[in-house]
Design a protein around this motif. Structure first.
Motif: not given
Length: 121
Positions: A24-31, A40-58
């Protein structure tokens, strides 16, 4: 995270974020990534979540995957130097690792099960 980046002298956000947690932290990092920044994604100790490409685009951000273990095996001297530097930061109190659970050695199997089931927080 965005306020923390500004407090550290980066009002537009960070140029590079190394994410060892994901989940869940990934989207917070985008802010708090600045435009054209890299995550840089090095691990996923909190599990994997889908990445919304629109956030990367913005944010016009780039996401790069990295397997630290492979790099460490191919660069053992540099890896050892990096680890010594990180341990020095810990010894000097510059960084404080977060541990949500501490197990006695006899319970090491329980600790690994917690990790395998992505239940560590």
């Amino acid at each position: 995270f965005k306020a923390a980046a500004a407090d550290m002298g980066h009002p537009q956000g960070a140029s590079l974020i190394v994410d060892v947690v994901n989940g869940d932290l990934f989207e917070s990092l985008l802010s708090c990534i600045k435009p054209l920044g890299k995550i840089c994604l090095v691990g996923f100790v909190a599990g994997q979540k889908p990445i919304r490409p629109g956030l990367l685009l913005i944010k016009e951000a780039m996401v790069v995957g990295s397997l630290w273990g492979r790099w460490a095996r191919e660069n053992p001297v540099l890896f050892r130097n990096n680890m010594n530097e990180i341990l020095g930061y810990m010894a000097d109190g510059k960084i404080e690792p977060r541990a949500d659970s501490i197990f006695p050695f006899d319970d090491s199997i329980k600790a690994f099960e917690l990790f395998e089931e992505n239940k560590a927080r």
